[in-house]
Write a protein that holds these residues in place. Structure first.
Motif, PDB file in Angstrom:
ATOM      1  N   LYS A 132      80.474  93.749  64.796  1.00 15.93           N
ATOM      2  CA  LYS A 132      79.069  93.249  65.806  1.00 15.93           C
ATOM      3  C   LYS A 132      79.523  91.766  66.137  1.00 15.93           C
ATOM      4  O   LYS A 132      79.765  91.001  65.184  1.00 15.93           O
ATOM      5  N   PRO A 133      79.124  91.427  67.472  1.00 19.46           N
ATOM      6  CA  PRO A 133      79.237  89.912  67.776  1.00 19.46           C
ATOM      7  C   PRO A 133      78.395  89.152  67.061  1.00 19.46           C
ATOM      8  O   PRO A 133      77.349  89.431  66.437  1.00 19.46           O
ATOM      9  N   ILE A 134      78.978  87.998  66.721  1.00 18.35           N
ATOM     10  CA  ILE A 134      78.279  87.108  65.642  1.00 18.35           C
ATOM     11  C   ILE A 134      77.123  86.480  66.377  1.00 18.35           C
ATOM     12  O   ILE A 134      76.927  86.115  67.715  1.00 18.35           O
ATOM     13  N   SER A 135      75.893  86.817  65.732  1.00 24.82           N
ATOM     14  CA  SER A 135      74.597  86.463  66.124  1.00 24.82           C
ATOM     15  C   SER A 135      74.492  84.873  66.302  1.00 24.82           C
ATOM     16  O   SER A 135      74.905  84.010  65.574  1.00 24.82           O
ATOM     17  N   ARG A 136      74.000  84.650  67.654  1.00 23.71           N
ATOM     18  CA  ARG A 136      73.638  83.164  67.660  1.00 23.71           C
ATOM     19  C   ARG A 136      72.761  82.474  66.821  1.00 23.71           C
ATOM     20  O   ARG A 136      72.843  81.342  66.351  1.00 23.71           O
ATOM     21  N   SER A 137      71.857  83.080  66.264  1.00 19.30           N
ATOM     22  CA  SER A 137      70.945  82.727  65.182  1.00 19.30           C
ATOM     23  C   SER A 137      71.681  82.198  63.926  1.00 19.30           C
ATOM     24  O   SER A 137      71.349  80.944  63.404  1.00 19.30           O
ATOM     25  N   SER A 138      72.586  83.157  63.621  1.00 23.66           N
ATOM     26  CA  SER A 138      73.471  82.735  62.392  1.00 23.66           C
ATOM     27  C   SER A 138      74.289  81.393  62.607  1.00 23.66           C
ATOM     28  O   SER A 138      74.698  80.787  61.891  1.00 23.66           O
ATOM     29  N   ILE A 139      74.804  81.628  63.963  1.00 22.87           N
ATOM     30  CA  ILE A 139      75.867  80.377  64.395  1.00 22.87           C
ATOM     31  C   ILE A 139      74.889  79.088  64.258  1.00 22.87           C
ATOM     32  O   ILE A 139      75.415  78.118  63.762  1.00 22.87           O
ATOM     33  N   HIS A 140      73.733  79.014  64.912  1.00 19.14           N
ATOM     34  CA  HIS A 140      72.757  78.032  64.820  1.00 19.14           C
ATOM     35  C   HIS A 140      72.272  77.482  63.346  1.00 19.14           C
ATOM     36  O   HIS A 140      72.457  76.073  63.013  1.00 19.14           O
ATOM     37  N   ASN A 141      72.151  78.431  62.440  1.00 18.19           N
ATOM     38  CA  ASN A 141      71.790  78.075  60.905  1.00 18.19           C
ATOM     39  C   ASN A 141      72.787  77.364  60.384  1.00 18.19           C
ATOM     40  O   ASN A 141      72.409  76.482  59.624  1.00 18.19           O
ATOM     41  N   THR A 142      74.148  78.188  60.313  1.00 19.98           N
ATOM     42  CA  THR A 142      75.371  77.380  59.740  1.00 19.98           C
ATOM     43  C   THR A 142      75.558  76.073  60.523  1.00 19.98           C
ATOM     44  O   THR A 142      75.872  75.003  59.700  1.00 19.98           O
ATOM     45  N   MET A 143      75.244  75.644  62.001  1.00 14.91           N
ATOM     46  CA  MET A 143      75.755  74.575  62.465  1.00 14.91           C
ATOM     47  C   MET A 143      74.466  73.488  61.679  1.00 14.91           C
ATOM     48  O   MET A 143      74.892  72.362  61.528  1.00 14.91           O
ATOM     49  N   ILE A 144      73.335  73.849  61.650  1.00 14.08           N
ATOM     50  CA  ILE A 144      72.304  73.062  61.344  1.00 14.08           C
ATOM     51  C   ILE A 144      72.491  72.587  59.627  1.00 14.08           C
ATOM     52  O   ILE A 144      72.263  71.381  59.375  1.00 14.08           O
ATOM     53  N   TYR A 145      72.804  73.508  59.004  1.00 10.83           N
ATOM     54  CA  TYR A 145      72.884  73.285  57.567  1.00 10.83           C
ATOM     55  C   TYR A 145      74.019  72.483  57.338  1.00 10.83           C
ATOM     56  O   TYR A 145      74.168  71.435  56.531  1.00 10.83           O
ATOM     57  N   CYS A 146      75.398  72.827  57.750  1.00 11.51           N
ATOM     58  CA  CYS A 146      76.478  72.007  57.647  1.00 11.51           C
ATOM     59  C   CYS A 146      76.413  70.706  58.215  1.00 11.51           C
ATOM     60  O   CYS A 146      76.854  69.642  57.607  1.00 11.51           O
ATOM     61  N   SER A 147      75.837  70.695  59.497  1.00 10.05           N
ATOM     62  CA  SER A 147      75.954  69.161  60.078  1.00 10.05           C
ATOM     63  C   SER A 147      75.028  68.306  59.413  1.00 10.05           C
ATOM     64  O   SER A 147      75.192  67.112  59.182  1.00 10.05           O
TER      65      SER A 147
END
Length: 384
Positions: A299-314
């Motif tokens: 399934k296409p990677i969800s934008r919400s999961s992309i956002h959450n990873t970006m926020i957490y790691c940054s």
């Protein structure tokens, strides 16, 4: 304003006008040939101008809605249209929620005010109110941008003589500006942390940092888009995960983005991971679009999961949160610091104009400013 649309039986001509109450009306007629459609459009516009149909000054809301329908729909990306539609709503009222419950609705411009009665002071008060309710500067500028563009069209149509959004002043804040990119010395630690959290996000983030693609463009990639011999990616589409739509890029222009052999090899590693997932998951694995950036089920990677990873790691690595779009800024910064010409950066990022590229990236790092100062001083020393 007349619009001509191609249909199965020929061409449809529409002319919008306003009745004596300022309500938007439409005249719609069909013809078979394009030249007849153009003549019909001119004739209908002339009839409206000569008051064959009862016309009156449009309301602000009806004109802005018409502007979006006529000059944005079908001409810019759906994302840009959505931004304009949200901005249009924000010009007339804002809704305040608490715990998903509406607690207040603040009225701004009167929806029924005639377009020629809107003053610069009225628009300034709307902008001030948006600042008062803590909207971001970016959101406020987008809201005023819609008003400005629509009112410029109104000037062109002879409806108004002054654009009320032209000289709006934006509040200057003392807030420290957040990082606009990931410093190069932190890119590797950042990607290492992303890889630890989500392997699929790691491959996506690495590609964006190395290519500067927009998220939607990256998510639309297939392995077939990679030329392994000449080492470039063909970027010709964008995936809207929210609507599950595969469409054009933001500017509707196709481009080639050159890559390193190392990045191509990493994408091959990602495809091997997908092959393993197919074997393990079996019939439940379904990659409908044959995308490169999908999860373990295809399934296409969800934008919400992309956002959450970006926020957490940054936040963890940089000490503050930045959006995934800043990976694109990071790529531009690396190009600038490598003395890549601005024109090349513009084409690589897919910007429509050099002005846009310079506006966003020309002063993206203090290092570049200091480097320019030193070069200039050395030049002067050689002269004097």
């Amino acid at each position: 304003m007349a619009s001509i649309q191609k249909i199965s039986t020929g061409y449809r001509v529409r002319v919008y006008y306003y009745d004596e109450n300022g309500k938007r009306r439409t005249i719609s007629k069909n013809v078979k040939k394009e030249r007849d459609a153009k003549k019909l459009a001119r004739d209908l516009e002339r009839d409206v101008e000569l008051n064959k149909y009862k016309t009156n000054m449009p309301t602000l809301k009806s004109f802005i809605d018409e502007y979006i329908d006529t000059f944005r729909v079908g001409k810019v990306s759906q994302a840009s249209i959505d931004i304009d539609k949200w901005s249009a709503k924000r010009l007339f009222s804002i809704k305040i929620y608490k715990n998903k419950e509406l607690i207040e609705e603040v009225k701004l411009h009167d929806e029924n005010i005639r377009i020629d009665k809107v003053t610069p002071t009225m628009q300034q008060k709307v902008i001030n109110k948006l600042f008062e309710y803590n909207y971001s500067l970016s959101t406020i500028k987008k809201t005023n941008s819609l008003m400005f563009r629509a009112m410029e069209r109104a000037k062109f149509d002879g409806l108004i003589s002054v654009n009320p959004a032209e000289y709006v002043e934006f509040k200057v804040t003392d807030k420290v500006k957040k990082a606009e990119y990931i410093p190069k010395e932190l890119i590797k630690p950042f990607l290492t942390d992303v890889k630890r959290r989500n392997i699929y996000h790691y491959y996506l983030f690495r590609l964006i940092i190395e290519t500067g693609l927009r998220v939607g463009e990256a998510c639309a990639l297939k392995l077939d888009d990679f030329d392994k011999n000449n080492l470039y990616i063909t970027v010709d589409s964008s995936y809207d995960q929210k609507r599950d739509i595969l469409g054009n890029t933001k500017t509707k222009h196709h481009r080639k983005v050159y890559i390193t052999r190392e990045l191509y090899d990493e994408m091959l590693n990602l495809t091997k991971l997908h092959e393993t997932n197919k074997t393990i998951i079996g019939s439940e694995y379904l990659n409908e679009y044959n995308f490169l950036f999908v999860n373990e089920f295809g399934k296409p990677i969800s934008r919400s999961s992309i956002h959450n990873t970006m926020i957490y790691c940054s936040k963890k690595i940089l000490g503050q949160q930045i959006s995934v779009h800043k990976l694109r800024h990071t790529h531009a910064t690396l190009l600038l610091e490598s003395n890549v010409p601005m024109k090349v950066i513009q084409e690589r990022l897919g910007h429509q104009s050099m002005e846009m590229t310079e506006k966003i990236y020309a002063h993206v790092t203090p290092h570049l400013q200091e480097e320019s100062r030193i070069l200039y001083e050395n030049t002067l020393k050689n002269i004097f």
